[in-house]
Design a protein around this motif. Structure first.
Motif, mmCIF file in Angstrom:
data_model
loop_
_atom_site.group_PDB
_atom_site.id
_atom_site.type_symbol
_atom_site.label_atom_id
_atom_site.label_comp_id
_atom_site.label_asym_id
_atom_site.label_seq_id
_atom_site.Cartn_x
_atom_site.Cartn_y
_atom_site.Cartn_z
ATOM 1 N N GLY A 164 0.815 -1.211 0.000
ATOM 2 C CA GLY A 164 0.000 0.000 0.000
ATOM 3 C C GLY A 164 0.844 1.254 0.000
ATOM 4 N N ALA A 165 1.926 1.261 0.771
ATOM 5 C CA ALA A 165 2.804 2.432 0.832
ATOM 6 C C ALA A 165 3.521 2.656 -0.497
ATOM 7 C CB ALA A 165 3.815 2.258 1.958
ATOM 8 N N ARG A 167 2.431 1.745 -3.495
ATOM 9 C CA ARG A 167 1.441 2.253 -4.457
ATOM 10 C C ARG A 167 1.224 3.755 -4.259
ATOM 11 N NH1 ARG A 167 -4.081 -0.556 -4.898
ATOM 12 N NH2 ARG A 167 -3.983 0.298 -7.012
ATOM 13 N N GLU A 168 1.168 4.180 -3.013
ATOM 14 C CA GLU A 168 0.977 5.607 -2.736
ATOM 15 C C GLU A 168 2.159 6.414 -3.252
ATOM 16 O OE1 GLU A 168 0.183 8.542 1.099
ATOM 17 O OE2 GLU A 168 -0.065 6.374 1.302
ATOM 18 N N ARG A 169 3.377 5.888 -3.074
ATOM 19 C CA ARG A 169 4.567 6.602 -3.557
ATOM 20 C C ARG A 169 4.562 6.696 -5.081
ATOM 21 N NH1 ARG A 169 7.460 9.711 -4.953
ATOM 22 N NH2 ARG A 169 9.667 10.095 -4.539
ATOM 23 N N GLU A 171 2.073 6.936 -7.024
ATOM 24 C CA GLU A 171 1.012 7.774 -7.571
ATOM 25 C C GLU A 171 1.581 8.961 -8.342
ATOM 26 O OE1 GLU A 171 -2.310 7.924 -7.886
ATOM 27 O OE2 GLU A 171 -2.425 5.843 -7.215
#
Length: 296
Positions: A164-165, A167-169, A171
């Motif tokens: 999840g982390a 994927r956020e990076r 973005e």
């Protein structure tokens, strides 16, 4: 297979010379006119024609790869393609491997620059597909019928958080300019002989992604084996340095962080998936080192 070869290549099969493959079934065949071909059979998909088109154009431009002969065309309920055989190859010397793998990837991206946009190559295969739309962290894997998001346990909870982390990076590059590259860049698909490029295989793994994603997944996985563990942190750093030299431009600090994030996505995806096979593809201390370099 013999009927398919008779219909599309003009000759039936007289001998099977080898069998290989992972996501695809790959057969070496000798035809009745003594030609040797490689037949690749796999599930059909919207990407395949674009992958073959890129392979053909890259071959015409002089890039080292097998020549597509025909396909993808139906064979039963799957799709088959034929290409010329390019056997052999060897692993480069360890000291030379980062330079050779990175340099050839740079040549790939440079050579493909004139082919124009290839949106049909998106989405990428699962291990690169961080931008999927599944309800959860993980995309649908391509090699097994399982919902990784439903596979929850204490041993992999930290991998879910990591995914999840990452994927956020990533973005930041969701709407970035894309280039054509290869999404499975390791010694099983990239062959050398006497320190020179011999052939790049597995053109079903051609991708159209931001360059930092292509660089990052390759840097993390160019020294890959069946465990999906990939290259060490130090070897990944060496690859990134050599790629910048070969490409003739330095990456910014932010671009380098995104390369590390893209590589970490592949490593985390493999760790989640291979936990189902009861082995660890990513240690937490290595994940933390990669996280720091990715700015996470």
């Amino acid at each position: 297979m013999s009927d398919w070869c008779l219909q599309h290549l003009g000759c039936p099969v007289t001998e099977r010379t080898f069998t290989a493959g992972n996501l695809s079934a790959v057969y070496g065949l000798r035809l009745a006119d003594d030609r040797e071909v490689v037949l690749k059979i796999r599930d059909d998909g919207t990407r395949l024609e674009s992958c073959t088109w890129v392979q053909r154009r890259m071959r015409q431009a002089g890039f080292p790869c097998p020549e597509p002969l025909t396909g993808p065309l139906p064979l039963g309920w799957q799709a088959a393609s034929a290409e010329t055989p390019l056997p052999g190859g060897e692993a480069p010397e360890p000291l030379d491997a980062p330079r050779l793998f990175a340099g050839l990837l740079s040549d790939f991206v440079t050579c493909a620059e004139g082919l124009g946009p290839q949106p049909l190559l998106r989405p990428a295969p699962a291990w690169v597909h961080w931008y999927h739309k599944e309800d959860g962290v993980w995309p649908v894997p391509d090699d097994r019928d399982v919902d990784l998001n439903a596979e929850r346990c204490s041993a992999t909870a930290w991998v879910d958080e990591l995914g999840g982390a990452v994927r956020e990076r990533l973005e930041e590059v969701r709407d970035a300019v894309c280039v054509i590259g290869h999404g499975d860049w390791d010694g099983r698909n990239v062959k050398f002989r006497d320190g020179r490029p011999l052939a790049v295989h597995d053109w079903d793994s051609v991708v159209y992604e931001p360059e930092v994603v292509i660089i990052g997944q390759a840097a993390a996985m160019f020294e890959c084996g069946p465990t999906g563990a990939g290259a060490s942190v130090e070897r990944t750093e060496a690859f990134l340095e050599e790629y910048q030299i070969a490409r003739g431009r330095a990456l910014s600090d932010d671009e380098l962080q995104l390369c590390w994030a893209a590589g970490l996505w592949v490593r985390a995806f493999n760790a989640k998936k291979f936990h189902l096979d009861n082995f660890d593809a990513l240690e937490r201390d290595e994940a933390e080192k990669r996280m720091r370099r990715a700015g996470i």
